[in-house]
Design an enzyme around this catalytic site. Structure first.
Site, PDB file in Angstrom:
ATOM      1  N   ARG A  67     -50.180   7.313 -18.111  1.00  0.00           N
ATOM      2  CA  ARG A  67     -48.843   7.760 -18.528  1.00  0.00           C
ATOM      3  C   ARG A  67     -48.271   6.892 -19.653  1.00  0.00           C
ATOM      4  NH1 ARG A  67     -46.197   8.505 -12.853  1.00  0.00           N
ATOM      5  NH2 ARG A  67     -47.372  10.256 -12.022  1.00  0.00           N
ATOM      6  N   ARG A 102     -41.833   8.454 -20.728  1.00  0.00           N
ATOM      7  CA  ARG A 102     -40.384   8.268 -20.734  1.00  0.00           C
ATOM      8  C   ARG A 102     -39.908   6.830 -20.942  1.00  0.00           C
ATOM      9  NH1 ARG A 102     -38.813  11.141 -15.266  1.00  0.00           N
ATOM     10  NH2 ARG A 102     -40.914  10.415 -14.747  1.00  0.00           N
ATOM     11  N   ARG A 135     -38.694  14.491 -26.882  1.00  0.00           N
ATOM     12  CA  ARG A 135     -38.530  15.354 -25.705  1.00  0.00           C
ATOM     13  C   ARG A 135     -37.212  16.123 -25.780  1.00  0.00           C
ATOM     14  NH1 ARG A 135     -38.342  18.254 -21.705  1.00  0.00           N
ATOM     15  NH2 ARG A 135     -38.723  17.729 -19.546  1.00  0.00           N
ATOM     16  N   TYR A 156     -50.648  21.460  -5.243  1.00  0.00           N
ATOM     17  CA  TYR A 156     -49.440  21.993  -5.889  1.00  0.00           C
ATOM     18  C   TYR A 156     -49.436  23.518  -5.872  1.00  0.00           C
ATOM     19  CZ  TYR A 156     -48.477  17.273  -7.556  1.00  0.00           C
ATOM     20  OH  TYR A 156     -48.214  15.939  -7.611  1.00  0.00           O
TER      21      TYR A 156
END
Length: 348
Positions: free
Chosen positions: A28, A32, A41, A154
């Site tokens: 990652r 963010r 974003r 998921y």
């Protein structure tokens, strides 16, 4: 002999050669915690718009390389693009994570398409081509997919759950129906990964984030065996494909995973016992990991000590330095710089 200047240290480690200073990247790493990511974003709209706009995905992939000069870039995408290409509804809701239409019964599973629409994934391949053109030759480019078990969890529940109980219960009650989901994901993941290699990826990672919730018998059936099939299927088309597996939480089942899947390296989480890894895993394949992401947030002497522990425990063998899971959004950039400096100063 002088080293070939275009040698990629990470690929060298995957190919069987230890590096004195382990190559370094972070799961990652495009995300963010970076202000430049947050800015893009906000401009791009939805999360899938980022993934499926090659210009944006390539830019996000390159952002952490410009900042930290990591030894690898990992293409910016998501493990749920395969269900999306299979025609499932996939939505990302702010603060809540992914939402899908659940496949909770054998009847619903019977409606699952068997062949993904790979035209929908062409933007991922185009982003890979763009990144490859811009990356320095010594930096590896990593493609990836979710492991069938993790993606299926998921798809069954329609969202992430604390221990993925809906998928586990479905696999117990209706193993044949659940196996259909797994089979579809295996075949389409092979196609997707080969496409990523053709588009410029140097190696691949298979993320089995939820492997650790499975008991040993189910782990063998739903984590090891589908991963083995993917590795074999990719290598049938690209014989020298380098593949990293990440069965998070696998602990004592890691030796069997490594032996049976055929991966070139295994990524380990921060709770894995180091002597077991050295004696039963790292003697067979390269190891990737395994700094606690919270130590990276803590910084200071706690971070130094945690980095040193990884290097002392695993640095004598083939190691790719990484985190034990993805970097957290609140991680200070200065702490990433501290970690990078300490790893690069290692005299192994």
């Amino acid at each position: 002999m002088p080293q070939d200047p275009t040698t990629k240290p990470l690929i060298d480690v995957l190919s069987g050669h230890r590096q004195a200073v382990p190559p370094l990247w972070m799961m990652r790493q495009a995300g963010r915690y970076l202000p430049e990511y947050r800015e893009l974003r906000a401009k791009a709209g939805g999360f899938l718009d980022l993934c499926f706009t090659p210009e944006f995905a390539a830019e996000i992939t390159l952002q952490p390389i410009r900042r930290f000069n990591f030894d690898a870039a990992i293409i910016f995408s998501d493990i749920l693009v395969i269900p999306y290409a299979l025609g499932r509804s996939v939505r990302f809701e702010a603060g809540e994570g992914p939402r899908l239409d659940p496949l909770a019964t054998p009847g619903e599973i019977a409606t699952l398409s068997t062949h993904a629409n790979f035209d929908q994934l062409e933007p991922v391949f185009e982003a890979l081509r763009r990144v490859r053109r811009e990356l320095a030759p010594e930096i590896a480019l990593i493609g990836f997919c979710g492991a069938p078990w993790t993606v299926a969890t998921y798809m069954v529940a329609g969202q992430g759950t604390p221990d993925q109980a809906p998928a586990r219960m479905l696999a117990y009650h209706h193993p044949d129906a659940f196996a259909k989901i797994i089979d579809v994901l295996v075949e389409n993941s092979i196609h997707y990964l080969v496409g990523q290699l053709k588009a410029g990826a140097d190696c691949l990672q298979i993320f089995d984030t939820w492997a650790g919730v499975l008991p040993p018998r189910e782990f063998a059936r739903w984590s090891i065996e589908p991963t083995r099939r993917i590795v074999a299927g990719v290598r049938k088309q690209v014989p020298d494909a380098r593949i990293i597996g990440f069965p998070r939480g696998a602990a004592g089942m890691l030796p069997a995973y490594v032996e049976q899947t055929g991966v070139d390296a295994v990524s380990i989480d921060w709770a894995t016992e180091p002597s077991m890894i050295r004696e039963r895993v790292q003697n067979r394949v390269a190891v990737q990991g395994n700094l606690d992401p919270l130590a990276l947030i803590a910084g200071g002497t706690a971070l130094d000590r945690a980095v040193d522990d990884v290097l002392e425990n695993l640095g004598k063998g083939r190691l790719i330095f990484n985190l034990g899971h993805g970097i957290l959004p609140e991680t200070p950039i200065a702490h990433v710089e501290q970690m990078v400096a300490r790893v690069r100063a290692y005299k192994g």
